[in-house]
Design a protein around this motif. Structure first.
Motif, PDB file in Angstrom:
ATOM      1  N   ILE A  21       0.838  -1.205   0.000  1.00 62.88           N
ATOM      2  CA  ILE A  21       0.000   0.000   0.000  1.00 62.88           C
ATOM      3  C   ILE A  21       0.868   1.248   0.000  1.00 62.88           C
ATOM      4  O   ILE A  21       0.606   2.222  -0.726  1.00 62.88           O
ATOM      5  CB  ILE A  21      -0.954  -0.010   1.208  1.00 62.88           C
ATOM      6  CG1 ILE A  21      -1.981  -1.135   1.043  1.00 62.88           C
ATOM      7  CG2 ILE A  21      -1.654   1.342   1.371  1.00 62.88           C
ATOM      8  CD1 ILE A  21      -2.826  -1.386   2.278  1.00 62.88           C
ATOM      9  N   GLY A  22       1.936   1.242   0.811  1.00 62.08           N
ATOM     10  CA  GLY A  22       2.820   2.396   0.872  1.00 62.08           C
ATOM     11  C   GLY A  22       3.514   2.677  -0.449  1.00 62.08           C
ATOM     12  O   GLY A  22       3.648   3.839  -0.860  1.00 62.08           O
ATOM     13  N   ILE A  23       3.970   1.648  -1.122  1.00 56.99           N
ATOM     14  CA  ILE A  23       4.636   1.822  -2.420  1.00 56.99           C
ATOM     15  C   ILE A  23       3.665   2.392  -3.449  1.00 56.99           C
ATOM     16  O   ILE A  23       4.004   3.321  -4.196  1.00 56.99           O
ATOM     17  CB  ILE A  23       5.228   0.488  -2.901  1.00 56.99           C
ATOM     18  CG1 ILE A  23       6.466   0.122  -2.070  1.00 56.99           C
ATOM     19  CG2 ILE A  23       5.595   0.554  -4.385  1.00 56.99           C
ATOM     20  CD1 ILE A  23       7.027  -1.252  -2.354  1.00 56.99           C
ATOM     21  N   VAL A  48       8.784  -7.645   3.560  1.00 55.56           N
ATOM     22  CA  VAL A  48       9.013  -6.302   3.020  1.00 55.56           C
ATOM     23  C   VAL A  48       9.933  -6.369   1.803  1.00 55.56           C
ATOM     24  O   VAL A  48       9.671  -5.743   0.762  1.00 55.56           O
ATOM     25  CB  VAL A  48       9.611  -5.379   4.101  1.00 55.56           C
ATOM     26  CG1 VAL A  48      10.010  -4.030   3.497  1.00 55.56           C
ATOM     27  CG2 VAL A  48       8.605  -5.163   5.230  1.00 55.56           C
ATOM     28  N   THR A  49      10.999  -7.142   1.901  1.00 55.85           N
ATOM     29  CA  THR A  49      11.956  -7.241   0.802  1.00 55.85           C
ATOM     30  C   THR A  49      11.340  -7.907  -0.424  1.00 55.85           C
ATOM     31  O   THR A  49      11.619  -7.519  -1.567  1.00 55.85           O
ATOM     32  CB  THR A  49      13.213  -8.013   1.248  1.00 55.85           C
ATOM     33  OG1 THR A  49      13.737  -7.419   2.438  1.00 55.85           O
ATOM     34  CG2 THR A  49      14.293  -7.980   0.177  1.00 55.85           C
ATOM     35  N   THR A  50      10.498  -8.906  -0.207  1.00 57.22           N
ATOM     36  CA  THR A  50       9.817  -9.567  -1.323  1.00 57.22           C
ATOM     37  C   THR A  50       8.984  -8.565  -2.119  1.00 57.22           C
ATOM     38  O   THR A  50       9.019  -8.541  -3.354  1.00 57.22           O
ATOM     39  CB  THR A  50       8.910 -10.697  -0.802  1.00 57.22           C
ATOM     40  OG1 THR A  50       9.709 -11.688  -0.163  1.00 57.22           O
ATOM     41  CG2 THR A  50       8.134 -11.342  -1.943  1.00 57.22           C
ATOM     42  N   VAL A  51       8.231  -7.734  -1.411  1.00 52.94           N
ATOM     43  CA  VAL A  51       7.397  -6.736  -2.083  1.00 52.94           C
ATOM     44  C   VAL A  51       8.269  -5.722  -2.821  1.00 52.94           C
ATOM     45  O   VAL A  51       7.992  -5.370  -3.980  1.00 52.94           O
ATOM     46  CB  VAL A  51       6.475  -6.028  -1.071  1.00 52.94           C
ATOM     47  CG1 VAL A  51       5.719  -4.881  -1.736  1.00 52.94           C
ATOM     48  CG2 VAL A  51       5.493  -7.026  -0.457  1.00 52.94           C
ATOM     49  N   CYS A  52       9.322  -5.245  -2.170  1.00 51.68           N
ATOM     50  CA  CYS A  52      10.212  -4.267  -2.811  1.00 51.68           C
ATOM     51  C   CYS A  52      10.863  -4.844  -4.065  1.00 51.68           C
ATOM     52  O   CYS A  52      10.973  -4.152  -5.091  1.00 51.68           O
ATOM     53  CB  CYS A  52      11.275  -3.797  -1.825  1.00 51.68           C
ATOM     54  SG  CYS A  52      10.636  -2.777  -0.482  1.00 51.68           S
ATOM     55  N   ASN A 111       9.627  -7.077  -5.977  1.00 52.89           N
ATOM     56  CA  ASN A 111       8.584  -7.168  -6.997  1.00 52.89           C
ATOM     57  C   ASN A 111       8.404  -5.828  -7.716  1.00 52.89           C
ATOM     58  O   ASN A 111       8.216  -5.793  -8.936  1.00 52.89           O
ATOM     59  CB  ASN A 111       7.265  -7.601  -6.371  1.00 52.89           C
ATOM     60  CG  ASN A 111       6.145  -7.725  -7.388  1.00 52.89           C
ATOM     61  OD1 ASN A 111       6.159  -8.617  -8.214  1.00 52.89           O
ATOM     62  ND2 ASN A 111       5.178  -6.815  -7.337  1.00 52.89           N
ATOM     63  N   TYR A 112       8.490  -4.738  -6.960  1.00 56.43           N
ATOM     64  CA  TYR A 112       8.329  -3.401  -7.545  1.00 56.43           C
ATOM     65  C   TYR A 112       9.661  -2.798  -8.000  1.00 56.43           C
ATOM     66  O   TYR A 112       9.706  -1.658  -8.437  1.00 56.43           O
ATOM     67  CB  TYR A 112       7.647  -2.475  -6.539  1.00 56.43           C
ATOM     68  CG  TYR A 112       6.169  -2.728  -6.392  1.00 56.43           C
ATOM     69  CD1 TYR A 112       5.257  -2.221  -7.303  1.00 56.43           C
ATOM     70  CD2 TYR A 112       5.681  -3.487  -5.333  1.00 56.43           C
ATOM     71  CE1 TYR A 112       3.898  -2.449  -7.170  1.00 56.43           C
ATOM     72  CE2 TYR A 112       4.327  -3.729  -5.187  1.00 56.43           C
ATOM     73  CZ  TYR A 112       3.440  -3.199  -6.109  1.00 56.43           C
ATOM     74  OH  TYR A 112       2.084  -3.453  -5.965  1.00 56.43           O
ATOM     75  N   LYS A 113      10.742  -3.581  -7.833  1.00 51.77           N
ATOM     76  CA  LYS A 113      12.080  -3.139  -8.238  1.00 51.77           C
ATOM     77  C   LYS A 113      12.481  -1.842  -7.524  1.00 51.77           C
ATOM     78  O   LYS A 113      13.034  -0.915  -8.125  1.00 51.77           O
ATOM     79  CB  LYS A 113      12.156  -2.964  -9.759  1.00 51.77           C
ATOM     80  CG  LYS A 113      12.005  -4.291 -10.510  1.00 51.77           C
ATOM     81  CD  LYS A 113      12.090  -4.121 -12.006  1.00 51.77           C
ATOM     82  CE  LYS A 113      12.184  -5.458 -12.736  1.00 51.77           C
ATOM     83  NZ  LYS A 113      11.161  -6.433 -12.342  1.00 51.77           N
ATOM     84  N   ILE A 114      12.217  -1.803  -6.230  1.00 57.80           N
ATOM     85  CA  ILE A 114      12.591  -0.665  -5.397  1.00 57.80           C
ATOM     86  C   ILE A 114      13.732  -1.097  -4.474  1.00 57.80           C
ATOM     87  O   ILE A 114      13.604  -2.092  -3.739  1.00 57.80           O
ATOM     88  CB  ILE A 114      11.400  -0.170  -4.569  1.00 57.80           C
ATOM     89  CG1 ILE A 114      10.308   0.366  -5.501  1.00 57.80           C
ATOM     90  CG2 ILE A 114      11.827   0.909  -3.583  1.00 57.80           C
ATOM     91  CD1 ILE A 114       9.052   0.795  -4.800  1.00 57.80           C
TER      92      ILE A 114
END
Length: 253
Positions: free
Chosen positions: A92-94, A207-211, A213-216
């Motif tokens: 949600i934050g991203i 958290v790292t998995t989501v990041c 995925n979004y390449k952040i």
């Protein structure tokens, strides 16, 4: 006439600040994900207190605090405890704030005797400890089914170079994530023998998995707040010092 009165009232409430619109996407430099505890402390309270130009927004029933730390535009994402909640909050934050970088910070339990209160582990590698498979009485057969995740190298180097008076050792290491609380020394020693993790917590893998995925670019920063191996019980002050260290990292980015 009633419709016109409703429109005028809604406009007045929105412009007066009583309603905060969550549809406006604002770009930030750093999003910090930290846990809100129901006990007598938070892992984000000092970070929030140090924001200038602070503003609170509620997005999908989650609290986000925007503002500045030094010259960086920052959003503090308040996540409930556990891996699924951390993944939800990060996503949600991203999507709402489009951060350039993400830092996940908080407390952790040490998994070997060389670590003590206020030591910092920078998550060079992050393991999903809930994904191990093998015979329970044969640790040599254990293997992790989910892949090892990695920190962004530039963020890791920046944080490694920060000299902070608030913490002890700053060590690039291995963080293990799981929704379990491991207090059995024998089990912890088996985990450490097989996987070499420095500490254990609940959010970093999610958290790292989501990041990823979004390449952040992202970095997990964890402080030792207890260590079952050495018998050091949980203390809240290391969590506050970790936040102070994260503030130093953000200013140094």
């Amino acid at each position: 006439m009633k419709k016109m009165k409703f429109v005028l009232l809604s406009t007045l409430l929105l412009t007066s600040g009583l309603f905060t619109s969550c549809n406006n996407t604002s770009k930030v430099d750093v999003m910090v994900v930290g846990v809100h505890h129901e006990e007598d402390y938070d892992e984000i309270d000092i970070l929030i207190d140090n924001l200038t130009n602070k503003n609170k927004q509620v997005v999908d029933n989650l609290n986000f605090y925007t503002g500045n730390i030094g010259k960086k535009r920052v959003v503090i994402a308040e996540t409930p405890l556990r891996t699924s909640a951390a993944a939800m909050t990060t996503t949600i934050g991203i999507k709402q704030y489009h951060p350039k970088y993400v830092i996940n910070e908080g407390t952790s339990g040490g998994h070997h005797a060389e670590l003590t209160y206020n030591d910092i582990i920078l998550g060079k590698d992050i393991l999903d400890m809930a994904s191990y498979k093998g015979a329970g009485d044969n640790p040599d057969s254990w293997e992790l089914k989910n892949p090892t995740l990695h920190a962004n190298e530039a963020l890791l180097n920046t944080a490694s170079g920060i000299k902070s008076e608030h913490v002890g050792k700053v060590v690039p290491g291995i963080i293990a994530s799981s929704d379990a609380w491991n207090n059995d020394i024998g089990f912890i020693e088996k985990l450490y023998k097989n996987f070499g993790e420095d500490c254990e917590e609940m959010e970093s893998y999610a958290v790292t998995t989501v990041c990823d995925n979004y390449k952040i670019p992202s970095l997990a920063i964890r402080v030792i707040s207890n260590n079952t191996v050495t018998g050091e019980g949980f203390k809240t002050e290391p969590g506050k010092n970790c936040q102070r260290f994260v503030i130093d990292v953000i200013k140094g980015m």
